[in-house]
Design an enzyme around this catalytic site. Structure first.
Site, PDB file in Angstrom:
ATOM      1  N   VAL A  53     -12.801  16.180   0.623  1.00 25.79           N
ATOM      2  CA  VAL A  53     -13.818  17.143   0.194  1.00 25.79           C
ATOM      3  C   VAL A  53     -14.907  16.452  -0.624  1.00 25.79           C
ATOM      4  CG1 VAL A  53     -12.143  19.035   0.154  1.00 25.79           C
ATOM      5  CG2 VAL A  53     -12.558  17.717  -1.923  1.00 25.79           C
ATOM      6  N   ILE A 103      -2.966  12.328  12.327  1.00 25.54           N
ATOM      7  CA  ILE A 103      -3.975  13.241  12.870  1.00 25.54           C
ATOM      8  C   ILE A 103      -5.167  13.248  11.926  1.00 25.54           C
ATOM      9  CG2 ILE A 103      -4.540  15.639  13.428  1.00 25.54           C
ATOM     10  CD1 ILE A 103      -1.591  16.068  14.140  1.00 25.54           C
ATOM     11  N   ALA A 104      -6.342  12.938  12.471  1.00 28.70           N
ATOM     12  CA  ALA A 104      -7.564  12.982  11.670  1.00 28.70           C
ATOM     13  C   ALA A 104      -8.526  13.973  12.318  1.00 28.70           C
ATOM     14  CB  ALA A 104      -8.202  11.600  11.584  1.00 28.70           C
ATOM     15  N   TYR A 199     -29.800  20.026  14.562  1.00 29.16           N
ATOM     16  CA  TYR A 199     -28.349  20.242  14.577  1.00 29.16           C
ATOM     17  C   TYR A 199     -27.807  20.062  15.992  1.00 29.16           C
ATOM     18  CZ  TYR A 199     -23.787  22.470  14.112  1.00 29.16           C
ATOM     19  OH  TYR A 199     -22.439  22.723  14.133  1.00 29.16           O
ATOM     20  N   LYS A 203     -25.152  17.102  17.462  1.00 26.07           N
ATOM     21  CA  LYS A 203     -23.877  17.358  18.126  1.00 26.07           C
ATOM     22  C   LYS A 203     -23.785  16.633  19.478  1.00 26.07           C
ATOM     23  CE  LYS A 203     -21.696  19.600  15.039  1.00 26.07           C
ATOM     24  NZ  LYS A 203     -20.450  19.021  14.469  1.00 26.07           N
TER      25      LYS A 203
END
Length: 327
Positions: A53, A103-104, A199, A203
């Site tokens: 975070v 797992i990432a 944006y 992606k």
């Protein structure tokens, strides 16, 4: 029409897996889809869950919120990670040195709608949505390979999942036609900035990175894919202003997918799907084709260009991990 059909597609439940010896990492895990993905994966009782975070206080609040869903055997760690800073990404990865990651889930992202620059000198959405996850993925490869070498027979194969978006299909992305060495530079020029396309373009770039990284990484070792959670009721578009602010709010209320269902789409890619999803875009918990120009001969050319430019950028900035240039 496909969008509306997708938004109302029933998302299947995730069958818990044996993660009793697994470490799961989720970026942007203190709110929205990241928090919901953490809540969902706790049903599989991972040995360790790392919440990456930007704000540690909010991360600790997320731990408290997840405490009722946590099995006694699961350890939840909160680590600071700011994808708008290469130094923060490097420090985060250094803190995991020698530790396996099974797992990432690279979920953190931004949608700014207006020009802004990071301390590293890059347009903010370009760095947070593309460059940051790309650097982090390279830095996490040793952790994922360590997990692959010690995987329990009944545990899922290590997964590296980049959270994608169906909006990538709407990208105009005219910069893709520029010669190698000029594409990212153009995207980083304020005078050429298009807030309505940034944006979506970020992606597409993320998908191209996923495809090339998967091409250079064996699916026998690590599954690399890009699940799309769909348009969900989250705070991603909080930066919108004017009429767009009210349109997106109304659109979200009418058509937005529940964050819990979006999280299931992410977990399907990060835990359920296997080699058939390696290097692929997923949507509604199924392997799908990405936008046409990212496929075929044109797609292969843009994909290689994207990889080469990002690697050159990391090399110039002195953050390219050892050996990454020769993957």
């Amino acid at each position: 029409m496909d969008f509306f059909k997708a938004q109302f597609t029933k998302i299947p439940q995730i069958t818990p897996a044996n993660l009793s010896t697994s470490t799961v990492l989720i970026t942007g895990a203190n709110a929205g889809l990241g928090l919901e993905a953490a809540r969902e994966i706790l049903k599989s009782k991972p040995q360790r869950l790392i919440l990456a975070v930007r704000n540690l206080e909010r991360g600790q609040a997320a731990v408290k919120e997840l405490s009722s869903a946590k099995h006694a055997s699961t350890q939840i760690d909160v680590r600071q990670l700011d994808q708008a800073s290469f130094a923060s990404i490097k420090a985060f990865a250094d803190g995991l040195s020698g530790q396996k990651v099974d797992i990432a889930i690279l979920n953190a992202g931004s949608w700014s709608f207006k020009w802004g620059q990071t301390t590293d000198g890059y347009e903010s959405d370009l760095q947070v949505n593309v460059l940051g996850p790309a650097l982090l993925s390279l830095l996490l490869l040793p952790n994922l390979r360590q997990a692959a070498a010690s995987r329990a027979p009944d545990a899922p194969k290590p997964h590296l999942s980049f959270v994608s978006s169906g909006l990538h299909e709407m990208a105009k992305f005219p910069e893709r036609s520029l010669p190698t060495g000029q594409m990212l530079a153009a995207l980083n020029e304020q005078a050429k900035y298009n807030g309505q396309d940034r944006y979506q373009t970020s992606k597409v770039l993320g998908l191209l990175w996923v495809k090339e990284l998967a091409k250079k990484t064996s699916s026998d070792e690590i599954i690399i894919n890009a699940p799309n959670p769909g348009f969900c009721k989250t705070n991603l578009m909080h930066g919108s202003t004017g009429i767009m602010k009210y349109l997106t709010k109304g659109f979200g209320m009418a058509l937005g997918r529940a964050p819990a269902d979006g999280a299931k789409c992410i977990l399907d890619g990060a835990m359920v799907k296997g080699a058939e999803s390696h290097g692929r875009y997923l949507s509604e918990a199924a392997v799908k084709d990405e936008v046409a120009f990212a496929r075929g001969a044109e797609g292969a050319e843009i994909q290689q260009k994207t990889w080469n430019e990002i690697i050159a950028l990391f090399k110039k900035d002195g953050v390219l991990p050892k050996g990454a240039e020769h993957l």
